[in-house]
Design a protein around this motif. Structure first.
Motif, PDB file in Angstrom:
ATOM      1  N   THR A   8       0.831  -1.150  -0.136  1.00  0.00           N
ATOM      2  CA  THR A   8       0.142   0.102   0.211  1.00  0.00           C
ATOM      3  C   THR A   8       0.985   1.320  -0.006  1.00  0.00           C
ATOM      4  O   THR A   8       0.646   2.221  -0.720  1.00  0.00           O
ATOM      5  CB  THR A   8      -1.010   0.089   1.263  1.00  0.00           C
ATOM      6  N   THR A  57     -11.581  -5.002  -0.587  1.00  0.00           N
ATOM      7  CA  THR A  57     -12.192  -4.102   0.480  1.00  0.00           C
ATOM      8  C   THR A  57     -11.185  -4.024   1.665  1.00  0.00           C
ATOM      9  O   THR A  57     -10.987  -3.049   2.069  1.00  0.00           O
ATOM     10  CB  THR A  57     -13.737  -4.592   0.813  1.00  0.00           C
ATOM     11  N   ALA A  59      -8.277  -4.571   1.919  1.00  0.00           N
ATOM     12  CA  ALA A  59      -7.083  -4.006   1.626  1.00  0.00           C
ATOM     13  C   ALA A  59      -7.318  -2.587   1.354  1.00  0.00           C
ATOM     14  O   ALA A  59      -6.367  -1.521   1.946  1.00  0.00           O
ATOM     15  CB  ALA A  59      -6.431  -4.509   0.447  1.00  0.00           C
ATOM     16  N   LEU A  60      -8.417  -2.190   0.941  1.00  0.00           N
ATOM     17  CA  LEU A  60      -8.794  -0.710   0.693  1.00  0.00           C
ATOM     18  C   LEU A  60      -9.235  -0.067   2.090  1.00  0.00           C
ATOM     19  O   LEU A  60      -8.734   1.122   2.150  1.00  0.00           O
ATOM     20  CB  LEU A  60      -9.936  -0.793  -0.251  1.00  0.00           C
ATOM     21  N   GLN A  61      -9.495  -0.878   2.912  1.00  0.00           N
ATOM     22  CA  GLN A  61      -9.737  -0.203   4.330  1.00  0.00           C
ATOM     23  C   GLN A  61      -8.668   0.546   4.865  1.00  0.00           C
ATOM     24  O   GLN A  61      -8.684   1.785   5.209  1.00  0.00           O
ATOM     25  CB  GLN A  61     -10.064  -1.256   5.387  1.00  0.00           C
ATOM     26  N   LEU A  63      -6.186   1.401   2.949  1.00  0.00           N
ATOM     27  CA  LEU A  63      -5.924   2.684   2.139  1.00  0.00           C
ATOM     28  C   LEU A  63      -6.806   3.947   2.615  1.00  0.00           C
ATOM     29  O   LEU A  63      -6.596   5.292   2.727  1.00  0.00           O
ATOM     30  CB  LEU A  63      -6.346   2.510   0.840  1.00  0.00           C
ATOM     31  N   GLY A  64      -7.898   3.612   3.069  1.00  0.00           N
ATOM     32  CA  GLY A  64      -8.966   4.680   3.388  1.00  0.00           C
ATOM     33  C   GLY A  64      -8.305   5.506   4.377  1.00  0.00           C
ATOM     34  O   GLY A  64      -8.702   6.513   4.581  1.00  0.00           O
TER      35      GLY A  64
END
Lengths: 361, 304, 378
Positions: A8, A57, A59-61, A63-64
């Motif tokens: 990330t 999702t 993983a995106l968390q 990122l968020g």
């Protein structure tokens, strides 16, 4: 986890200058494909699938929570993450509490005695749990002139629901099958009218229907309420089965025709056995819809066949002297029991049902 | 191509195969579609132009019933309530539904338990919902009393007894029942979105909340439209909830058109007036749903 | 386009005859005045890209689509408005279309049960078909428990038990992987040789078409472009479309002018740089030539001769190699001829590299010449 973190970071550094706008053309192109997916038809599989999406999702968390370009120490990120998760669970739990409280209140109130209720402690557990109110609601509460409890309504509802569910599913499945596989004159127009009918408020057609049933001498009979439920259930049942059959490969139908099977043979021997999942959905949908109906039962069933919902409302509104909240809540629980049991037992079929049968509203 | 082919004529073309079995099998559908959704609708609209009281007469009075309707305070209150109820109910359900769906989409533990809790109210009858919330909002024994007993003696939350706020009490109950449905629809919509979208957004470094708001939400337009249509249809039909929770009161503060019609054709025995009101209920449905249905199902052909 | 004269038809009736068939679909004409005669025992392939109407035509023959106008005859009987089951046909589908809830045996016997055939006869026919297709050990399985190849064999078996004269195949191999496809292709060919039934086979795969067919009908936009043996279609395509469709790698097309010089026909390539003149003295023209016109000269990459041998041919030039595509058994090389892209097949042994120069040549008598405007063969 650590590996994903590292990835990330590097991707963040590399892409720092990219604005949200730059993603839009790619997104737009895919969205057309996604739009084509009918929300109604796909619910069940999607709800339970998607580990890949979930992974993305997850993983995106991470990122968020790291909008900034600078890579942060992993520990700080993890702390933030933990707070984020905590927030999500906190909000979900609070929401769940809000949704669950009325059921809780219903149950504890029904198990209290009136003196305890008058203390006004809505949320406190019953000091001396008793089923007296349930017994009274079932067999003694006044539903108008008579005071025989809600049990008559329960059996009336069963008498109404069983044949209505069976008949509406039978007719709906035949309609759906005919519409999906057999092109015949006027089919589209008829079906269009039927779908439109799903949106027409009962109020618009109820008076002429009363007149019509009265003319043929059926008004206020069990037959009339069963017919009414079958007719009002037809749009959604037809839509449900039509969409299901349309999703089967049409070559199956062609093969059966080449094999010499006729209209009913294809329906009974090929299509109906394949329709079991959608029949389950239809049973759940129709059982809850018809059991929960109030208006049609009130108007068409006649005084001898009033369904449970109508009886329940009568118990609550018919008060001689003190309002017995515990009896009211017990009667309410009894009325809600059947659809609640159907809901809890059917699980994802229910979700699929409301999604595909959502038109009914 | 061979020129000898056409010599034997084309007698066959005229006699199409006659498919009578599907026609016969769909007779109940034809009878319902035409009998109920055409004849009865037309009949209702026609009666709206007559002096019909308890039994239908064809004593036409033009637009009199409509004129009277729009001068009836109960009807005006019903329409106003419907608008307030409709806008707020739909907005709350969409907001709560979407929020819950997004949170549920974060790979939470016990997802199915949460879903069960959020969705169970939808399985219950509007009558049940109305009665439970009537009890919860009861001023002397309900939530208001409970909170006051915690020490906050000035706390006031008893909308159902206040004509200015009663409709909001109904909205709470309705939103409680239907938000779970929207959550389920939206969650299904979220799960149906191509996972490549997430990868693309991630590679481009877009924060999760922005991805949801600016990329995913626009892609869920069909789900949102379905939700709005569903909620809208149930708004127009709302009847049982009102009857059970408030009975239209206090006064006429929670009356709605659906109840207006039923009361006028039953207790009041003024079906002409009731049918005028029913015609007014039909109008928005006709304008909104009619073109959509025509486009979707009639013109495009039987197979999607 | 048919070879048989009207007189010959009497003693050799067609198995399937389609006369002036029109089909409209939502107001769009999908098939237009289509005529097609198929001999008894013939293996006919309908070939075309998707949307050309080949599957639609097959569905019309099967009776699954009502036609707008025209006639369909099977075994000299007008079946235009007969039910599919009364047409003496059986059909195999791309998606197999097996009844998922029935075992293989029930799938095979369903049609016979519907038709009221007696038990012993059903038993006999099912076991015969199962044996032919090596399905006997699978009879009690359901379709879900079968592999793709097995499913398609069951589907073929289902057609087999009906004991009919005409078999219809609707892209039966398209859902299978390459290896299975080749295996089943051979099996279908063997089946045809054993049974000698009429078979009508729809595909978009030219290899299937060329390997299986007695005759191929190439379709485009609802019209049969050419109906002939695979060999003729390959060597003498009637128009530019057929020439481009058949053959892999595709035919080269050189733009140019057809001119008469000293009453000898010549092809002069359009070119700003190097000129190319091709003598067409031995080219089999379809009609007499009048004046010059714009044409395209089609040359198959495999008809190009490389190296010293090329000097013996009427056309021979030295060219530079631009791109080399090794394809295993041989190599496809791209160059420019008269400034236009041109490919040719060579031996892998030559070990060509971009930039190499070599002699190539071809025989114009084996080439195809098309009118640039109409696309028709000249």
């Amino acid at each position: 986890m650590a590996k994903i973190d590292g990835m990330t970071h590097s991707s963040l550094i590399g892409r720092a200058a990219v604005t949200p706008r730059s993603v839009s053309p790619r997104v737009r192109r895919r969205s057309t494909a996604a739009v084509a997916v009918r929300a109604t038809a796909v619910v069940e599989t999607q709800v339970d699938e998607g580990t890949a999406e979930a992974l993305a999702t997850a993983a995106l968390q991470q990122l968020g929570q790291t909008d900034s370009v600078q890579p942060k120490p992993a520990s700080r990120r993890r702390t933030q993450q933990r707070y984020g998760r905590l927030g999500i669970y906190g909000f979900l739990l609070l929401s769940a509490l809000f949704f669950a409280i009325p059921l809780y209140v219903m149950i504890i109130t029904s198990m209290k005695g009136m003196p305890e209720i008058r203390l006004g402690q809505l949320f406190s557990l019953p000091g001396d749990p008793t089923f007296a109110a349930w017994i009274k609601a079932w067999s003694q509460a006044c539903t108008g002139v008579t005071c025989e409890g809600i049990q008559a309504g329960f059996f009336n509802s069963i008498k109404i629901t069983l044949p209505s569910v069976a008949l509406s599913i039978l007719i709906g499945s035949i309609n759906g099958y005919a519409l999906s596989f057999w092109r015949f004159r006027g089919a589209n127009l008829l079906f269009g009218i039927l779908v439109f009918g799903a949106f027409v408020p009962y109020q618009v057609v109820i008076y002429p229907m009363i007149i019509g049933f009265r003319e043929v001498g059926l008004y206020g009979t069990l037959t009339s309420i069963i017919l009414v439920h079958t007719m009002f259930g037809m749009p959604i049942m037809t839509l449900l089965f039509r969409n299901y059959f349309a999703s089967l490969p049409s070559e199956l139908f062609k093969a059966a025709r080449i094999d010499g099977a006729g209209f009913w043979q294809i329906f009974l021997q090929i299509m109906l056995p394949l329709a079991v999942p959608i029949i389950i959905v239809a049973v759940i949908l129709q059982t809850t819809n018809i059991w929960n109906d109030y208006l049609l039962g009130l108007i068409f069933a006649g005084s001898d066949n009033l369904p449970m919902t109508v009886q329940l409302n009568n118990i609550v509104t018919t008060t001689y002297g003190v309002r017995e909240y515990n009896v009211n809540m017990a009667a309410t629980m009894l009325t809600a029991a059947v659809p609640l049991a159907v809901y809890l037992l059917s699980g994802k079929y229910f979700v699929r049902g409301i999604a595909s049968g959502a038109v009914k509203g | 191509m061979s020129s000898s082919a056409s010599q034997s004529g084309r007698a066959g073309a005229a006699r199409k195969r006659w498919q009578w079995r599907p026609l016969l099998a769909t007779t109940p559908m034809a009878l319902t579609a035409i009998g109920i959704f055409v004849v009865c609708v037309v009949y209702s609209v026609v009666l709206a132009f007559t002096r019909t009281k308890r039994f239908p007469t064809f004593d036409f009075v033009g637009f009199d019933q409509f004129g009277r309707l729009w001068h009836t305070s109960r009807w005006l209150a019903s329409v106003e309530n419907l608008l307030i109820f409709g806008v707020l109910f739909i907005a709350i359900c969409l907001l709560v539904g979407f929020l819950l769906a997004v949170l549920m989409d974060q790979k939470v533990r016990m997802e199915s338990a949460f879903r069960t809790v959020f969705l169970y109210p939808y399985a219950m009858s509007f009558v049940v919902t109305g009665l439970v919330w009537q009890w919860m909002l009861e001023p002397s024994l309900g939530i208001q009393n409970e909170v006051r007993s915690w020490g906050w003696s000035s706390f006031s939350f008893a909308p159902l007894t206040d004509p200015d706020f009663a409709i909001y009490g109904v909205i709470i109950a309705a939103a409680w029942q239907s938000s779970g449905l929207i959550m389920a629809l939206m969650l299904a919509g979220l799960r149906g979105i191509d996972s490549d979208i997430w990868k693309a957004a991630r590679v481009d470094g877009i924060p999760t909340w922005q991805t949801y708001l600016f990329i995913v939400l626009p892609m869920m337009r069909p789900v949102v439209v379905t939700s709005v249509v569903l909620l809208g249809a149930s708004v127009v039909k709302v009847y049982d909830l009102i009857v059970a929770q408030t009975g239209g009161g206090p006064g006429i503060s929670t009356e709605v058109p659906a109840k207006f019609v039923i009361d006028y054709i039953t207790e009041r025995g003024n079906a002409g007036q009731g049918m005028a009101a029913a015609t007014m209920m039909l109008l928005p449905i006709l304008l909104l749903v009619g073109p959509w249905v025509y486009n979707e199902y009639v013109r495009r052909g039987a197979r999607p | 386009m048919t070879h048989l004269s009207t007189a010959a038809r009497a003693d050799n009736p067609y198995s399937v005859a389609i006369r002036d068939l029109d089909l409209d679909f939502d107001g769009v004409r999908v098939l237009r005045s289509l005529n097609l005669n198929i001999h008894k025992g013939e293996f006919l392939v309908l070939l075309g890209s998707s949307g050309c109407g080949k599957s639609t035509l097959l569905n019309c023959i099967a009776g699954l689509l009502d036609i707008t106008d025209g006639q369909i005859l099977i075994n000299d009987r007008d079946v235009t408005w007969e039910e599919p089951k009364d047409r003496d046909i059986a059909m195999v589908f791309q998606s197999y279309a097996l009844y998922p809830q029935m075992t293989v045996e029930k799938n095979l016997s369903f049609a016979l049960k519907v038709a009221g055939v007696n038990k012993e006869e059903i038993q006999r026919r099912v076991s015969k078909a199962a044996e032919m297709l090596h399905l006997t050990p699978l009879l009690q399985r359901k379709p879900a428990a079968l592999s793709g190849g097995q499913r398609q064999r069951v589907a073929i078996g289902r057609a087999l038990v009906r004991d009919v004269d005409v078999f219809l195949f609707d892209e039966p191999l398209s859902n299978l992987d390459a290896k299975l496809r080749t295996e089943l292709r051979v099996e279908i060919k063997r089946l045809h040789q054993q049974l000698n039934n009429t078979m009508i086979y729809v595909t978009h795969d030219q290899i299937e078409a060329l390997t299986l067919a007695d005759r191929i009908a190439i379709m485009k936009e609802g019209v049969i472009q050419q109906l002939d043996t695979p060999q003729t279609i390959y060597n003498k395509p009637v128009n530019r479309f057929v020439a481009g469709f058949i053959g892999s790698p595709g035919m080269n097309f050189l733009q140019g002018q057809l001119q008469l010089q000293d009453s000898q026909p010549w092809f002069i390539a359009d070119s700003a740089l190097a000129g190319l003149s091709v003598p067409l003295t031995h080219y089999p023209f379809c009609a007499d030539l009048t004046g010059s016109k714009a044409v395209e000269l089609g040359v198959r990459p495999e008809h190009v001769v490389v190296g010293e041998a090329a000097t013996a041919l009427p056309v021979c030039q030295e060219v530079g190699v631009e791109i080399v595509e090794p394809m295993g058994s041989d190599t496809l090389a791209w160059t420019r001829l008269a400034g236009q892209a041109f490919s040719f097949r060579t031996d892998t042994e030559l070990n060509l590299k971009p930039g190499d120069r070599l002699l190539i040549g071809f025989d114009p008598a084996r080439a195809s010449c098309f009118d640039a405007r109409s696309g028709e063969r000249i």
